[in-house]
Motif scaffolding. Structure first.
Motif, PDB file in Angstrom:
ATOM      1  N   GLN A  26       0.801  -1.220   0.000  1.00  0.00           N
ATOM      2  CA  GLN A  26       0.000   0.000   0.000  1.00  0.00           C
ATOM      3  C   GLN A  26       0.836   1.272   0.000  1.00  0.00           C
ATOM      4  OE1 GLN A  26      -2.767  -1.678   3.350  1.00  0.00           O
ATOM      5  NE2 GLN A  26      -4.048  -0.366   2.100  1.00  0.00           N
ATOM      6  N   HIS A 129       1.115  -9.380   4.879  1.00  0.00           N
ATOM      7  CA  HIS A 129      -0.060  -8.526   4.747  1.00  0.00           C
ATOM      8  C   HIS A 129      -0.524  -8.630   3.285  1.00  0.00           C
ATOM      9  CE1 HIS A 129      -2.242  -4.902   6.669  1.00  0.00           C
ATOM     10  NE2 HIS A 129      -2.877  -5.165   5.546  1.00  0.00           N
ATOM     11  N   TRP A 130      -0.865  -9.864   2.907  1.00  0.00           N
ATOM     12  CA  TRP A 130      -1.628 -10.159   1.689  1.00  0.00           C
ATOM     13  C   TRP A 130      -0.853 -10.292   0.383  1.00  0.00           C
ATOM     14  CZ3 TRP A 130      -6.384  -6.380   2.504  1.00  0.00           C
ATOM     15  CH2 TRP A 130      -6.994  -6.684   3.724  1.00  0.00           C
ATOM     16  N   ASN A 175      -1.657 -10.892   8.861  1.00  0.00           N
ATOM     17  CA  ASN A 175      -2.652  -9.848   9.027  1.00  0.00           C
ATOM     18  C   ASN A 175      -3.993 -10.325   8.476  1.00  0.00           C
ATOM     19  OD1 ASN A 175      -3.434  -6.885   9.449  1.00  0.00           O
ATOM     20  ND2 ASN A 175      -4.087  -7.245   7.339  1.00  0.00           N
ATOM     21  N   VAL A 179      -9.923 -12.223   6.226  1.00  0.00           N
ATOM     22  CA  VAL A 179     -10.180 -11.303   5.112  1.00  0.00           C
ATOM     23  C   VAL A 179      -9.414 -11.779   3.879  1.00  0.00           C
ATOM     24  CG1 VAL A 179      -9.883  -8.945   4.261  1.00  0.00           C
ATOM     25  CG2 VAL A 179     -10.640  -9.337   6.608  1.00  0.00           C
ATOM     26  N   TRP A 365     -18.810   0.688   3.924  1.00  0.00           N
ATOM     27  CA  TRP A 365     -19.032  -0.243   5.037  1.00  0.00           C
ATOM     28  C   TRP A 365     -18.670   0.353   6.402  1.00  0.00           C
ATOM     29  CZ3 TRP A 365     -14.410  -1.207   7.521  1.00  0.00           C
ATOM     30  CH2 TRP A 365     -13.233  -1.049   6.768  1.00  0.00           C
ATOM     31  N   GLU A 392      -4.835  -2.218  14.319  1.00  0.00           N
ATOM     32  CA  GLU A 392      -5.389  -1.323  13.288  1.00  0.00           C
ATOM     33  C   GLU A 392      -6.736  -0.803  13.736  1.00  0.00           C
ATOM     34  OE1 GLU A 392      -6.013  -2.747   9.237  1.00  0.00           O
ATOM     35  OE2 GLU A 392      -3.996  -3.608   9.236  1.00  0.00           O
ATOM     36  N   TRP A 444      -4.973   3.261  11.746  1.00  0.00           N
ATOM     37  CA  TRP A 444      -4.848   2.987  10.321  1.00  0.00           C
ATOM     38  C   TRP A 444      -5.294   4.240   9.601  1.00  0.00           C
ATOM     39  CZ3 TRP A 444      -2.470  -0.727   7.657  1.00  0.00           C
ATOM     40  CH2 TRP A 444      -2.588  -0.663   6.250  1.00  0.00           C
ATOM     41  N   TRP A 452      -5.833  -1.129  -1.829  1.00  0.00           N
ATOM     42  CA  TRP A 452      -6.115  -2.415  -2.471  1.00  0.00           C
ATOM     43  C   TRP A 452      -7.001  -2.243  -3.717  1.00  0.00           C
ATOM     44  CZ3 TRP A 452      -2.547  -5.296  -0.398  1.00  0.00           C
ATOM     45  CH2 TRP A 452      -2.209  -5.143   0.942  1.00  0.00           C
ATOM     46  N   PHE A 460      -7.373   6.889   4.073  1.00  0.00           N
ATOM     47  CA  PHE A 460      -7.433   6.535   5.493  1.00  0.00           C
ATOM     48  C   PHE A 460      -6.367   7.242   6.341  1.00  0.00           C
ATOM     49  CE2 PHE A 460     -10.062   2.873   4.269  1.00  0.00           C
ATOM     50  CZ  PHE A 460     -10.782   2.573   5.412  1.00  0.00           C
TER      51      PHE A 460
HETATM   52  C1  GBH Z   1      -7.896  -3.545   6.849  1.00  0.00           C
HETATM   53  O1  GBH Z   1      -8.849  -4.544   6.623  1.00  0.00           O
HETATM   54  C2  GBH Z   1      -6.602  -3.911   6.155  1.00  0.00           C
HETATM   55  O2  GBH Z   1      -5.752  -4.642   7.027  1.00  0.00           O
HETATM   56  C3  GBH Z   1      -5.868  -2.709   5.614  1.00  0.00           C
HETATM   57  O3  GBH Z   1      -4.804  -3.111   4.786  1.00  0.00           O
HETATM   58  C4  GBH Z   1      -6.847  -1.819   4.872  1.00  0.00           C
HETATM   59  O4  GBH Z   1      -6.222  -0.763   4.204  1.00  0.00           O
HETATM   60  C5  GBH Z   1      -7.832  -1.300   5.907  1.00  0.00           C
HETATM   61  O5  GBH Z   1      -8.519  -2.365   6.485  1.00  0.00           O
HETATM   62  C6  GBH Z   1      -8.880  -0.350   5.353  1.00  0.00           C
HETATM   63  O6  GBH Z   1      -9.767  -0.988   4.483  1.00  0.00           O
HETATM   64  O7  GBH Z   1     -17.215  -4.296   1.252  1.00  0.00           O
HETATM   65  O8  GBH Z   1     -18.913  -4.518   2.940  1.00  0.00           O
HETATM   66  O9  GBH Z   1     -17.892  -6.502   2.011  1.00  0.00           O
HETATM   67  C7  GBH Z   1     -10.112  -4.265   7.184  1.00  0.00           C
HETATM   68  C8  GBH Z   1     -11.097  -5.377   6.965  1.00  0.00           C
HETATM   69  C9  GBH Z   1     -12.474  -6.471   5.433  1.00  0.00           C
HETATM   70  C10 GBH Z   1     -12.876  -4.203   5.860  1.00  0.00           C
HETATM   71  C11 GBH Z   1     -13.303  -6.404   4.178  1.00  0.00           C
HETATM   72  C12 GBH Z   1     -13.728  -4.119   4.636  1.00  0.00           C
HETATM   73  C13 GBH Z   1     -15.177  -5.306   3.171  1.00  0.00           C
HETATM   74  C14 GBH Z   1     -16.554  -5.024   3.645  1.00  0.00           C
HETATM   75  N1  GBH Z   1     -11.860  -5.201   5.732  1.00  0.00           N
HETATM   76  N2  GBH Z   1     -14.331  -5.393   4.357  1.00  0.00           N
HETATM   77  S1  GBH Z   1     -17.743  -5.096   2.370  1.00  0.00           S
END
Ligand code: GBH
Length: 494
Positions: A26, A129-130, A175, A179, A365, A392, A444, A452, A460
């Motif tokens: 990122q 981290h992914w 991490n 997810v 969300w 976070e 965060w 992503w 953020f």
């Molecule tokens: C974190 O995940 C990550 O660790 C980080 O890298 C990222 O930048 C940060 O959040 C901000 O997004 O679209 O309604 O299905 C957070 C967990 C899981 C939150 C997936 C958003 C999608 C919800 N994320 N979720 S939805």
């Protein structure tokens, strides 16, 4: 100067760690520089149509080039810790246990660690981290092949402990494994883009793959922790754990038994999926409600895996953002579709009548729900009773998509300030009023970055980044000054 609650002064332990978190893909950029191999996220970014704004992380914030500036910025923000992730394919470009390491990549992280320590900032490292090395996805579908993946991940971790463990005392293996598994192998929007939705993504079996990928992460985490504890911890003396994602789930109607059960299921599918095997007591297994719904689509633990996984985290690593209202989707007795990964739930993003989830952010969300954070801290503490590291927590805020230089009123991010004020306030109250053992808080995130599959559309950061400028100019937002003053107020004096 900000007005702060006097009764919370000194509520946090004097060695409380606070700062910001980031992830390599990122912020770093330099995606193919100095020998770095491509990761699955580089492949995704270079495939048309996979990122909302068609952007890539090729440059991102250019932290690879400007890491000294990042450290100076953090010092000016008053932090005492920084959580960041290592790019596996920068360290081992082709990824596997028999592939060579990249000395230039190792030198980058070594220099960053030294720079942080010289500034009095404690490094908190995330191994994963992914971003899987693309070669491992091509060769054997990475996490879908547990045995091969475990060997490769363990070797990568070992290189990191050997090279950095003399100076790094805080390690996180994964991490948000949940997810990673769901967004990459069910929804499909994240790397490696596997999904049953063949129109948009690549071939994948949504009904089984996320659960296999979850299992591979748990087991490889267990192996890595064993290596660390046996070979490194005795002389290096650090701590190691796993960070889980979790948002509070509130019954839509607390009077309704089925809504209450739905809320509990939501927490178990999201959090206990990993936390029960790692932190739980009694027989090592996935939560009963998952076993019941998923049957043998959910992997089972061998005896050796049980030993490896149970107790394999020195702390509870907690990422959390918001809260949702939930209720049961499919009535009892009727079949639950195999593509349901959430525990037979309906999610309500909107506010409940009369009860607000909280103020809207710039992310669909995410709403400011400190009340949910307060409940979640208590749920985790009472179920697992482990020291909690909040790794976070943060928000976007509307109106930040402007051109540089950003106006004063854009940098005055009051929505984000109120988010931090309320969440961190709940954290301090949980410590002060209930004695919950909380040891860190990472916002965060340090700066706006490549979010992503959303590209640069979600900001953020507590730093506004001018992505148009070649040097990705950094502009501090007011929330950075707020947090500086807030933590100074909250952390007890030595
Ligand atoms: C974190 O995940 C990550 O660790 C980080 O890298 C990222 O930048 C940060 O959040 C901000 O997004 O679209 O309604 O299905 C957070 C967990 C899981 C939150 C997936 C958003 C999608 C919800 N994320 N979720 S939805």
């Amino acid at each position: 100067d900000f007005a702060l609650e006097a009764e919370l002064k000194g509520a946090l332990r004097k060695d409380f760690l606070w700062g910001y978190a980031t992830a390599a893909p990122q912020i770093e950029g330099a995606w193919n520089i100095d020998g770095k191999g491509p990761s699955t996220w580089d492949v995704l970014a270079h495939t048309p149509g996979r990122v909302l704004d068609n952007s890539t992380g090729d440059d991102a914030c250019r932290s690879y080039d400007f890491f000294k500036e990042d450290v100076k910025l953090m010092k000016s923000y008053g932090v005492n810790a920084y959580r960041f992730s290592l790019s596996w394919s920068r360290i081992i470009p082709l990824g596997s246990a028999s592939d060579p390491v990249n000395e230039a990549g190792l030198a980058f992280y070594s220099d960053l660690i030294d720079e942080l320590l010289a500034a009095g900032i404690t490094p908190f490292l995330t191994l994963f981290h992914w971003d899987v090395p693309a070669a491992l996805e091509e060769r054997y579908k990475s996490m879908l092949n547990q045995d091969k993946f475990v060997k490769d991940f363990v070797r990568y971790a070992r290189v990191c402990f050997e090279r950095f463990g003399d100076r790094v005392k805080h390690w996180i293996t994964y991490n948000e494994p949940g997810v990673y598994a769901l967004a990459g192998y069910a929804g499909g929007a994240h790397a490696p883009n596997r999904s049953s939705d063949r129109e948009k993504y690549d071939e994948g079996d949504t009904s089984t793959e996320p659960w296999i990928v979850g299992h591979t992460q748990l087991v490889s985490h267990g192996h890595v922790v064993k290596v660390y504890r046996d070979e490194f911890q005795p002389k290096q003396g650090g701590t190691i754990g796993i960070t889980l994602s979790g948002n509070w789930s509130e019954p839509w109607d607390v009077e309704d038994e089925s809504d209450r059960a739905a809320a509990q299921r939501a927490l178990e599918f999201e959090i206990a999926w990993f936390a029960d095997p790692v932190h739980g007591i009694g027989e090592v297994d996935y939560p009963a409600c998952m076993r019941e719904q998923l049957g043998d689509r959910l992997p089972t633990f061998t005896d050796n895996e049980k030993k490896l996984v149970r107790g394999s985290s020195d702390f509870y690593g907690m990422n959390t953002y918001t809260a949702f209202f939930v209720r049961t989707a499919v009535p009892p007795g009727s079949p639950i579709p195999p593509e349901d990964h959430k525990g037979n739930l309906l999610w309500f993003d909107e506010n409940k009548q009369g009860v607000s989830r909280g103020a809207e952010s710039d992310t669909e969300w995410l709403r400011t729900s400190p009340w949910g954070f307060a409940k979640l801290l208590r749920w985790i503490w009472s179920r697992y009773h482990k020291p909690i590291f909040v790794t976070e927590n943060g928000t976007t805020t509307k109106g930040e998509h402007v051109s540089a230089p950003p106006r004063e009123d854009v940098l005055n991010d009051t929505h984000r300030i109120e988010f931090y004020r309320s969440y961190v306030g709940e954290l301090a109250k949980a410590v002060k009023e209930e004695g919950i053992d909380i040891r860190s808080y990472f916002g965060w995130t340090l700066m706006d970055n490549w979010e992503w599959a959303k590209g640069y559309t979600d900001r953020f950061g507590v730093t506004w980044i001018d992505f148009e400028s070649p040097e990705k100019t950094r502009y501090p937002k007011r929330s950075a000054a707020f947090n500086r003053q807030y933590f100074k107020h909250l952390i007890a004096e030595a």
